[in-house]
Design a protein around this motif. Structure first.
Motif, PDB file in Angstrom:
ATOM      1  N   ASP A   1       6.523   1.586   1.386  1.00 10.96           N
ATOM      2  CA  ASP A   1       5.269   1.226   2.274  1.00 10.96           C
ATOM      3  C   ASP A   1       6.136   1.252   3.642  1.00 10.96           C
ATOM      4  OD1 ASP A   1       3.945   1.650   0.082  1.00 10.96           O
ATOM      5  OD2 ASP A   1       2.948  -0.540   0.133  1.00 10.96           O
ATOM      6  N   ASN A   2       7.195   0.638   3.816  1.00 13.78           N
ATOM      7  CA  ASN A   2       7.694   0.435   5.135  1.00 13.78           C
ATOM      8  C   ASN A   2       8.946   1.652   5.353  1.00 13.78           C
ATOM      9  OD1 ASN A   2       9.065  -0.550   7.505  1.00 13.78           O
ATOM     10  ND2 ASN A   2       9.812  -2.653   6.620  1.00 13.78           N
ATOM     11  N   LEU A   3       8.524   2.617   5.738  1.00 12.19           N
ATOM     12  CA  LEU A   3       9.186   3.721   5.809  1.00 12.19           C
ATOM     13  C   LEU A   3      10.464   3.560   6.750  1.00 12.19           C
ATOM     14  CD1 LEU A   3       6.528   6.727   6.067  1.00 12.19           C
ATOM     15  CD2 LEU A   3       7.854   6.095   4.247  1.00 12.19           C
ATOM     16  N   GLY A   4      10.479   2.792   7.716  1.00 16.12           N
ATOM     17  CA  GLY A   4      11.558   2.653   8.690  1.00 16.12           C
ATOM     18  C   GLY A   4      12.854   2.011   8.049  1.00 16.12           C
ATOM     19  N   ASN A   5      12.455   1.171   6.818  1.00 13.72           N
ATOM     20  CA  ASN A   5      13.572   0.339   6.194  1.00 13.72           C
ATOM     21  C   ASN A   5      13.346   0.546   4.398  1.00 13.72           C
ATOM     22  OD1 ASN A   5      15.546  -1.653   5.852  1.00 13.72           O
ATOM     23  ND2 ASN A   5      13.969  -3.075   5.841  1.00 13.72           N
ATOM     24  N   SER A   6      13.432   1.775   4.283  1.00 16.93           N
ATOM     25  CA  SER A   6      13.257   2.031   2.714  1.00 16.93           C
ATOM     26  C   SER A   6      14.462   2.957   2.291  1.00 16.93           C
ATOM     27  CB  SER A   6      11.853   2.532   2.466  1.00 16.93           C
ATOM     28  OG  SER A   6      11.701   2.750   1.075  1.00 16.93           O
ATOM     29  N   ARG A   7      15.122   2.593   1.079  1.00 19.26           N
ATOM     30  CA  ARG A   7      15.918   3.620   0.339  1.00 19.26           C
ATOM     31  C   ARG A   7      15.031   4.107  -0.577  1.00 19.26           C
ATOM     32  NH1 ARG A   7      20.519   2.674  -3.509  1.00 19.26           N
ATOM     33  NH2 ARG A   7      21.665   4.556  -3.415  1.00 19.26           N
ATOM     34  N   ASP A   8      14.630   5.370  -0.454  1.00 14.77           N
ATOM     35  CA  ASP A   8      13.630   6.170  -1.286  1.00 14.77           C
ATOM     36  C   ASP A   8      13.841   7.649  -1.324  1.00 14.77           C
ATOM     37  OD1 ASP A   8      12.491   7.124   1.280  1.00 14.77           O
ATOM     38  OD2 ASP A   8      11.381   5.330   1.091  1.00 14.77           O
ATOM     39  N   SER A   9      12.889   8.411  -1.883  1.00 15.35           N
ATOM     40  CA  SER A   9      12.928   9.929  -1.907  1.00 15.35           C
ATOM     41  C   SER A   9      13.410  10.512  -0.353  1.00 15.35           C
ATOM     42  CB  SER A   9      11.903  10.522  -2.459  1.00 15.35           C
ATOM     43  OG  SER A   9      11.671  10.320  -3.888  1.00 15.35           O
ATOM     44  N   SER A  10      12.987   9.894   0.660  1.00 14.23           N
ATOM     45  CA  SER A  10      13.328  10.483   1.868  1.00 14.23           C
ATOM     46  C   SER A  10      15.050  10.552   2.232  1.00 14.23           C
ATOM     47  CB  SER A  10      12.866   9.521   3.003  1.00 14.23           C
ATOM     48  OG  SER A  10      13.348   8.169   3.269  1.00 14.23           O
TER      49      SER A  10
ATOM     50  N   VAL B   1      11.395  -1.524  -6.100  1.00 21.04           N
ATOM     51  CA  VAL B   1      10.137  -1.315  -6.120  1.00 21.04           C
ATOM     52  C   VAL B   1       9.669  -0.188  -5.058  1.00 21.04           C
ATOM     53  CG1 VAL B   1       7.825  -1.863  -6.060  1.00 21.04           C
ATOM     54  CG2 VAL B   1       9.731  -3.442  -7.202  1.00 21.04           C
ATOM     55  N   LYS B   2       9.212   0.922  -5.523  1.00 21.77           N
ATOM     56  CA  LYS B   2       8.489   2.098  -4.408  1.00 21.77           C
ATOM     57  C   LYS B   2       7.235   2.334  -5.042  1.00 21.77           C
ATOM     58  CE  LYS B   2      12.539   1.894  -2.484  1.00 21.77           C
ATOM     59  NZ  LYS B   2      12.680   0.859  -1.341  1.00 21.77           N
ATOM     60  N   ARG B   3       6.634   3.193  -3.920  1.00 18.36           N
ATOM     61  CA  ARG B   3       5.235   3.884  -4.362  1.00 18.36           C
ATOM     62  C   ARG B   3       5.338   5.187  -4.835  1.00 18.36           C
ATOM     63  NH1 ARG B   3       0.846   1.299  -3.852  1.00 18.36           N
ATOM     64  NH2 ARG B   3       1.533  -0.060  -2.137  1.00 18.36           N
ATOM     65  N   VAL B   4       4.695   5.796  -5.799  1.00 18.45           N
ATOM     66  CA  VAL B   4       4.825   7.271  -6.223  1.00 18.45           C
ATOM     67  C   VAL B   4       3.797   8.323  -5.214  1.00 18.45           C
ATOM     68  CG1 VAL B   4       4.085   8.780  -7.855  1.00 18.45           C
ATOM     69  CG2 VAL B   4       5.165   6.439  -8.526  1.00 18.45           C
ATOM     70  N   ILE B   5       4.460   8.971  -4.570  1.00 18.95           N
ATOM     71  CA  ILE B   5       3.639   9.583  -3.572  1.00 18.95           C
ATOM     72  C   ILE B   5       3.124  11.163  -3.930  1.00 18.95           C
ATOM     73  CG2 ILE B   5       3.932  10.809  -1.434  1.00 18.95           C
ATOM     74  CD1 ILE B   5       3.909   7.810  -1.257  1.00 18.95           C
ATOM     75  N   ALA B   6       4.119  11.605  -4.909  1.00 19.04           N
ATOM     76  CA  ALA B   6       4.084  12.942  -5.541  1.00 19.04           C
ATOM     77  C   ALA B   6       4.474  12.975  -7.009  1.00 19.04           C
ATOM     78  CB  ALA B   6       4.370  13.982  -4.900  1.00 19.04           C
ATOM     79  N   VAL B   7       3.799  13.415  -7.895  1.00 16.23           N
ATOM     80  CA  VAL B   7       4.355  13.841  -9.263  1.00 16.23           C
ATOM     81  C   VAL B   7       4.571  15.282  -9.712  1.00 16.23           C
ATOM     82  CG1 VAL B   7       3.130  11.745 -10.298  1.00 16.23           C
ATOM     83  CG2 VAL B   7       1.969  13.932 -10.339  1.00 16.23           C
ATOM     84  N   ALA B   8       5.125  15.651 -10.804  1.00  7.51           N
ATOM     85  CA  ALA B   8       5.250  16.941 -11.345  1.00  7.51           C
ATOM     86  C   ALA B   8       4.229  17.880 -11.038  1.00  7.51           C
ATOM     87  CB  ALA B   8       5.890  16.835 -12.716  1.00  7.51           C
ATOM     88  N   LYS B   9       4.528  18.956 -10.652  1.00  8.03           N
ATOM     89  CA  LYS B   9       3.639  20.144 -10.155  1.00  8.03           C
ATOM     90  C   LYS B   9       2.909  19.846  -8.987  1.00  8.03           C
ATOM     91  CE  LYS B   9       3.375  21.431 -14.866  1.00  8.03           C
ATOM     92  NZ  LYS B   9       2.218  21.797 -16.008  1.00  8.03           N
ATOM     93  N   ASP B  10       3.142  18.596  -8.182  1.00  8.63           N
ATOM     94  CA  ASP B  10       2.326  18.517  -6.658  1.00  8.63           C
ATOM     95  C   ASP B  10       3.351  19.343  -6.053  1.00  8.63           C
ATOM     96  OD1 ASP B  10       0.391  16.783  -7.785  1.00  8.63           O
ATOM     97  OD2 ASP B  10       1.585  14.948  -6.998  1.00  8.63           O
TER      98      ASP B  10
END
Length: 171
Positions: free
Chosen positions: A136-145, A76-85
């Motif tokens: 939401d916890n950037l230090g411990n997240s497998r996400d787009s980063s 589960v993650k949060r959408v930060i940006a979508v297409a064309k952003d």
């Protein structure tokens, strides 16, 4: 057995069959949160209801379930940006569409994927059919980063309710 009893038994059997089969057709599933990547919003032991109806567009700030081939359960993650952003990093802060994210997301260049770190020198426009997700916890997240942009086809649901551990009601 008279005609009324026969009809009553048929109707009872039909209602029972409906309620027994309904969960098989449900597009919602309950998961128990195991990790801390979405803290403080979601914590271990919390339960979430995910609607697995796919094909609907997602919006910025939606909490989504992302299904990856190498994972048994969705993350589960949060959408930060979508297409064309537009995405950019300015002075160590992530910007979307010429505005810093709210709350501000500071970039730890040592942990972010090298292609994402290039945003310090360039900006990106997300291609059609893609999203940028963060925990939401950037230090411990497998996400787009770490994974880069995600295909919208990898989004397998949207979080529609949260049951906090120790609470009795869904939010």
């Amino acid at each position: 057995m008279n005609h009324n009893q026969y009809i009553r038994r048929i109707l009872t059997a039909g209602v029972l069959l409906f309620f027994m089969a309904a969960p098989c057709f449900s597009q919602e599933k309950i998961y128990t949160v195991a990790g801390t990547s979405m803290s403080p919003t979601l914590n271990p032991g919390d339960q979430i209801v995910v609607n697995h109806q796919t094909g609907q567009p997602v919006a910025r700030k939606d909490m989504v379930a992302v299904c990856l081939k190498n994972r048994a359960n969705p993350m589960v993650k949060r959408v930060i940006a979508v297409a064309k952003d537009w995405l950019a990093i300015k002075q160590g802060v992530l910007w979307v569409n010429d505005k810093p994210l709210d709350p501000v997301v500071k970039i730890d260049a040592n942990k972010w994927k090298s292609t994402i770190r290039q945003l310090e020198h360039y900006h990106w426009v997300l291609p059609a059919g893609t999203v940028f997700i963060l925990g939401d916890n950037l230090g411990n997240s497998r996400d787009s980063s770490r994974l880069g942009i995600i295909s919208q086809s990898q989004i397998c649901g949207r979080v529609v309710n949260i049951l906090k551990a120790g609470s009795a009601n869904l939010k």
